[in-house]
Design a protein around this motif. Structure first.
Motif, PDB file in Angstrom:
ATOM      1  N   VAL A  75       0.865  -1.174   0.000  1.00  0.00           N
ATOM      2  CA  VAL A  75       0.000   0.000   0.000  1.00  0.00           C
ATOM      3  C   VAL A  75       0.905   1.228   0.000  1.00  0.00           C
ATOM      4  O   VAL A  75       1.834   1.313   0.807  1.00  0.00           O
ATOM      5  CB  VAL A  75      -0.908   0.009   1.247  1.00  0.00           C
ATOM      6  CG1 VAL A  75      -1.755   1.279   1.287  1.00  0.00           C
ATOM      7  CG2 VAL A  75      -1.794  -1.229   1.268  1.00  0.00           C
ATOM      8  N   PHE A 102      -7.451  -2.839   7.692  1.00  0.00           N
ATOM      9  CA  PHE A 102      -6.620  -3.845   7.020  1.00  0.00           C
ATOM     10  C   PHE A 102      -6.804  -5.234   7.629  1.00  0.00           C
ATOM     11  O   PHE A 102      -5.947  -6.105   7.466  1.00  0.00           O
ATOM     12  CB  PHE A 102      -5.142  -3.453   7.101  1.00  0.00           C
ATOM     13  CG  PHE A 102      -4.808  -2.158   6.408  1.00  0.00           C
ATOM     14  CD1 PHE A 102      -4.689  -2.106   5.033  1.00  0.00           C
ATOM     15  CD2 PHE A 102      -4.645  -0.991   7.138  1.00  0.00           C
ATOM     16  CE1 PHE A 102      -4.382  -0.917   4.387  1.00  0.00           C
ATOM     17  CE2 PHE A 102      -4.351   0.205   6.507  1.00  0.00           C
ATOM     18  CZ  PHE A 102      -4.220   0.250   5.132  1.00  0.00           C
ATOM     19  N   ILE A 146       3.095  -0.799   4.180  1.00  0.00           N
ATOM     20  CA  ILE A 146       2.179   0.343   4.095  1.00  0.00           C
ATOM     21  C   ILE A 146       3.082   1.568   4.167  1.00  0.00           C
ATOM     22  O   ILE A 146       3.565   1.939   5.239  1.00  0.00           O
ATOM     23  CB  ILE A 146       1.135   0.331   5.219  1.00  0.00           C
ATOM     24  CG1 ILE A 146       0.301  -0.960   5.153  1.00  0.00           C
ATOM     25  CG2 ILE A 146       0.235   1.554   5.126  1.00  0.00           C
ATOM     26  CD1 ILE A 146      -0.662  -1.143   6.309  1.00  0.00           C
ATOM     27  N   LEU A 150       0.777   6.348   6.158  1.00  0.00           N
ATOM     28  CA  LEU A 150      -0.602   6.277   6.631  1.00  0.00           C
ATOM     29  C   LEU A 150      -0.850   7.398   7.628  1.00  0.00           C
ATOM     30  O   LEU A 150      -0.087   7.573   8.581  1.00  0.00           O
ATOM     31  CB  LEU A 150      -0.867   4.928   7.295  1.00  0.00           C
ATOM     32  CG  LEU A 150      -2.276   4.665   7.841  1.00  0.00           C
ATOM     33  CD1 LEU A 150      -3.304   4.672   6.717  1.00  0.00           C
ATOM     34  CD2 LEU A 150      -2.318   3.331   8.586  1.00  0.00           C
ATOM     35  N   ILE A 206       5.795  -0.082   8.018  1.00  0.00           N
ATOM     36  CA  ILE A 206       4.689   0.877   8.079  1.00  0.00           C
ATOM     37  C   ILE A 206       5.226   2.200   8.598  1.00  0.00           C
ATOM     38  O   ILE A 206       6.021   2.236   9.543  1.00  0.00           O
ATOM     39  CB  ILE A 206       3.526   0.359   8.959  1.00  0.00           C
ATOM     40  CG1 ILE A 206       2.329   1.312   8.879  1.00  0.00           C
ATOM     41  CG2 ILE A 206       3.947   0.109  10.384  1.00  0.00           C
ATOM     42  CD1 ILE A 206       1.050   0.739   9.450  1.00  0.00           C
TER      43      ILE A 206
END
Length: 222
Positions: free
Chosen positions: A99, A114, A123, A126, A147
């Motif tokens: 992502v 998710f 990811i 975010l 992430i």
């Protein structure tokens, strides 16, 4: 008005437009500049391979929009900053691997965003700064390693299923938690991870988080 594929200039509602469509690999690029409701937009479209590059700038409801899109592998940048809810946005996307940047800073509901994305590894960025309900957001994300959070985290959040998180990912999570805009509200942060601290920076972040009413569990520093 509802979707008419030949003329969508004034469409405000694309709810369930491609719900359980098993024959579409790509969504046609149409004018969505006025669309407010994308609820169940492509939910259950099992052959969909990519998220359409549409205008989501007016979207208020993105809940379940791409849930259970089993062949979806990658998600490009999404500006969802007008959305109130992005709950279950990619839940059950079992093939999802990467992502890119998702901005949803005003969304108050990111529940199960998710959930059950077992093969998502990255990811890239975010922002869920406005969320106050992110329960089960990362459940069954067993392969999530990378992430990066933008903004702040202000809600109870559970990464205990994400046992492969990198050092930089944990650092990003703790930094976002330390940037909380609700320093007087009790919040919980859960991990299941052992890491070697680097120059005490994670320990310092944890200490700062503790002063801002975070209870952190499951993170062991060596």
């Amino acid at each position: 008005p509802y979707i008419k594929y030949n003329d969508t200039e004034n469409v405000t509602n694309m709810k369930s437009a491609f719900y359980k469509n098993d024959s579409v690999n790509e969504i046609p690029i149409v004018n969505t500049s006025k669309v407010i409701d994308f609820y169940y937009f492509c939910n259950g479209a099992k052959t969909l391979q990519s998220v359409p590059d549409l205008d989501y700038s007016k979207a208020e409801n993105m809940s379940c929009a791409f849930q259970n899109c089993k062949k979806l592998k990658k998600v490009s940048d999404l500006d969802l900053n007008n959305a109130d809810t992005v709950s279950y946005l990619f839940a059950g996307c079992e093939g999802l691997n990467r992502v890119e940047r998702i901005q949803a800073r005003k969304a108050t509901n990111t529940k199960s965003m998710f959930n059950n994305c077992p093969y998502v590894v990255t990811i890239a960025a975010l922002d869920i700064s406005g969320s106050d309900d992110g329960s089960t957001m990362f459940y069954y994300c067993a392969n999530l390693k990378n992430i990066t959070f933008e903004g702040s985290i202000n809600l109870n959040i559970d990464f205990s299923a994400c046992t492969l998180l990198t050092y930089e990912s944990v650092k990003s999570i703790l930094t976002a938690c330390s940037n909380t805009t609700k320093p007087t509200v009790s919040k919980t942060l859960k991990f299941s991870r052992t890491l070697t601290d680097q120059n005490g920076e994670l320990a310092a972040l944890i200490a700062d988080c503790n002063t801002k009413r975070w209870t952190i569990s499951g993170l062991t520093l060596e």
